[in-house]
Design an enzyme around this catalytic site. Structure first.
Site, PDB file in Angstrom:
ATOM      1  CB  CYS A   1       2.454   7.113   3.491  1.00  0.00           C
ATOM      2  SG  CYS A   1       2.270   5.878   4.334  1.00  0.00           S
TER       3      CYS A   1
ATOM      4  CB  CYS B   1      -1.682  -1.133  13.818  1.00  0.00           C
ATOM      5  SG  CYS B   1      -0.691  -0.954  12.057  1.00  0.00           S
TER       6      CYS B   1
ATOM      7  CB  SER C   1       5.358   4.240  16.753  1.00  0.00           C
ATOM      8  OG  SER C   1       5.001   4.922  15.338  1.00  0.00           O
ATOM      9  CG  LEU C   2       6.601   6.764  23.483  1.00  0.00           C
ATOM     10  CD1 LEU C   2       7.739   5.813  23.332  1.00  0.00           C
ATOM     11  CD2 LEU C   2       6.694   7.960  24.127  1.00  0.00           C
ATOM     12  CG  HIS C   3       1.333   4.609  19.603  1.00  0.00           C
ATOM     13  ND1 HIS C   3       0.734   5.598  18.992  1.00  0.00           N
ATOM     14  CD2 HIS C   3       1.999   3.694  18.854  1.00  0.00           C
ATOM     15  CE1 HIS C   3       1.370   5.347  17.761  1.00  0.00           C
ATOM     16  NE2 HIS C   3       1.872   4.360  17.559  1.00  0.00           N
TER      17      HIS C   3
ATOM     18  CD  GLU D   1      -2.904  -0.614   2.371  1.00  0.00           C
ATOM     19  OE1 GLU D   1      -4.068  -1.408   2.760  1.00  0.00           O
ATOM     20  OE2 GLU D   1      -2.803   0.446   3.059  1.00  0.00           O
TER      21      GLU D   1
ATOM     22  CG  ASN E   1      -8.073   5.289  10.345  1.00  0.00           C
ATOM     23  OD1 ASN E   1      -9.242   5.124  10.517  1.00  0.00           O
ATOM     24  ND2 ASN E   1      -7.543   5.892   9.546  1.00  0.00           N
TER      25      ASN E   1
ATOM     26  CB  CYS F   1      -1.475   1.880   7.109  1.00  0.00           C
ATOM     27  SG  CYS F   1      -0.724   2.915   5.955  1.00  0.00           S
TER      28      CYS F   1
ATOM     29  N   GLY G   1       4.150  -2.379   7.568  1.00  0.00           N
ATOM     30  CA  GLY G   1       5.432  -2.598   7.939  1.00  0.00           C
ATOM     31  C   GLY G   1       6.225  -2.010   8.830  1.00  0.00           C
ATOM     32  CD  GLU G   2       9.677  -1.163  12.840  1.00  0.00           C
ATOM     33  OE1 GLU G   2       8.596  -0.368  13.088  1.00  0.00           O
ATOM     34  OE2 GLU G   2      10.603  -0.507  12.754  1.00  0.00           O
TER      35      GLU G   2
ATOM     36  CB  CYS H   1       3.209  -5.243  10.116  1.00  0.00           C
ATOM     37  SG  CYS H   1       4.517  -4.581  11.249  1.00  0.00           S
TER      38      CYS H   1
ATOM     39  CB  CYS I   1       0.905  -2.293  16.917  1.00  0.00           C
ATOM     40  SG  CYS I   1       2.671  -2.018  17.159  1.00  0.00           S
TER      41      CYS I   1
END
Ligand code: SAH
Length: 377
Positions: free
Chosen positions: A110, A124, A225-227, A97, A301, A344, A172-173, A117, A121
């Site tokens: 992007c 996600c 990406s902490l969150h 994507e 999202n 995503c 993906g990472e 992935c 998470c």
């Protein structure tokens, strides 16, 4: 009798070949042909080989079916044509994507670094569907070339006529696919001519990858990406936190900042009742101040396979105010892509027959993840 020039055949996309080795695909052709081909692939990409006007017809037709390392399965546009999103299909059916977001003075693409992935998470879409495979450097860089070709074909309205920024915030990472991402970065910067400063690598916190990236010659941007601001909560949202806890990620980010002089950004997706409290904001502000990082907040999202919901409007406001009150540098990301699949991984979920209408409606419209990090001077 002079030996016949061997017929030129392509069995694979030339994006799978090092841009310096393109001559190997053009046996018997003069040296300048490979430079011309390289320019069409990387400098002025076009959607169709018909437009590669200075190449002989024979080469153009041999290349026609092999130009891209993927096919285009879905192309969607939104926001009055300023947002474009693609689902490409790579070898073995891999989903790839990419999303292009046009603004008056920039166009940010992007890109995905993996199909699926493995990070898992909780909130996600990509993680919910599991890992398919790593993308190779050609598949990563071709997403950028394709987007460039697409804007050349149909401009983005009032925005720039080329991609100005690239963010590794698709599927993906990136730092779990280091060698291929590194090669894609090298081609974007050294072959396509993008400035490293206009490229952002976003990671969930793969510490060894952050440290390697800090050693590379290019001053790219790093987004973390902490969150969550404490390990107990972060481990629930981001399983990799068990391996690389917050302190280790922050230390690696500090090493990156020191080495590159590029301010790190911290990504934070607000989830109702989980990480949207003022207490979290205060702890986050301390981390951000200490790291001199910029915080990018985006409201979640919602994704079809997770029960996590976006934060409520008043909580978003209170979170941002608390961060600002504590002296953190913060941006609330705008919303994009409301009429196309937003987060995503969602195009891919749709392709697999997961019905998004089964997820309960959210009072908040979709925000387009990935987010676009702020340019920090
Ligand atoms: N693996 C990398 C890059 C891909 S995700 C990373 O984790 O940084 C890109 C960004 O989108 C990350 O900040 C990620 O946390 C965020 N994201 C993922 N799912 C989201 C969702 N449902 N809503 C909002 N942001 C999301």
């Amino acid at each position: 009798m002079s030996p016949a020039t061997p017929a030129i055949r392509f069995v694979d996309s030339p994006y799978r070949v090092d841009p310096g080795d393109l001559a190997t695909l053009l046996p018997g052709e003069p040296e300048f042909r490979s430079r011309q081909l390289r320019d069409w692939l990387y400098r002025t990409p076009v959607l169709s080989t018909d437009d590669m006007t200075n190449l002989p017809l024979e080469i153009r037709s041999a290349l026609a079916d092999h130009l891209w390392p993927f096919s285009v399965e879905i192309e969607q546009s939104a926001d009055g044509g300023t947002t474009r999103k693609w689902l490409f299909r790579g070898e073995g059916g891999a989903s790839i994507e990419a999303v292009l977001m046009g603004y008056p003075r920039r166009a940010t693409l992007c890109v995905s670094s993996q199909a699926g992935c493995a990070m898992g998470c909780a909130f996600c879409a990509s993680g919910q569907f599991g890992f398919e495979r790593h993308l190779d450097a050609g598949e990563i860089v071709a997403q950028l070339a394709y987007a460039e070709a697409s804007i050349r074909d149909i401009p983005l309205g009032s925005g720039p006529d080329h991609v100005t920024n690239v963010v590794f915030m698709g599927m993906g990472e990136p730092l779990a696919n280091y060698a291929q991402v590194r090669e894609a970065l090298r081609r974007m910067i050294e072959t396509m001519g993008h400035s490293a400063r206009s490229i952002t690598v976003s990671t969930v916190g793969v510490v060894p990858g952050i440290l390697r990236l800090a050693e590379e010659p290019w001053p790219v941007n790093l987004a973390v990406s902490l969150h969550a601001a404490d390990d107990e909560l972060r481990s629930r949202l981001v399983p990799l936190n068990e391996r690389y806890p917050i302190a280790a990620v922050v230390e690696a980010a500090r090493t990156f900042f020191t080495a590159k002089g590029r301010r790190v950004s911290i990504e934070w997706a607000l989830i109702n009742g989980l990480n949207d409290s003022v207490d979290q904001a205060i702890e986050l502000a301390a981390i951000a101040r200490d790291l001199r990082a910029h915080v990018n907040v985006i409201n979640l999202n919602p994704t079809p396979l997770s029960s996590h919901r976006p934060a409520r409007t008043h909580a978003v406001r209170a979170f941002i105010e608390a961060l600002r009150g504590e002296g953190a540098n913060v941006t609330l990301r705008d919303t994009r892509g409301q009429d196309i699949d937003a987060a995503c991984g969602q195009l891919r979920l749709r392709g697999a027959g997961v019905d998004e209408s089964t997820s309960s409606p959210s009072p908040h419209p979709n925000t387009l993840t990935p987010t676009e990090p702020e340019e920090v001077p």
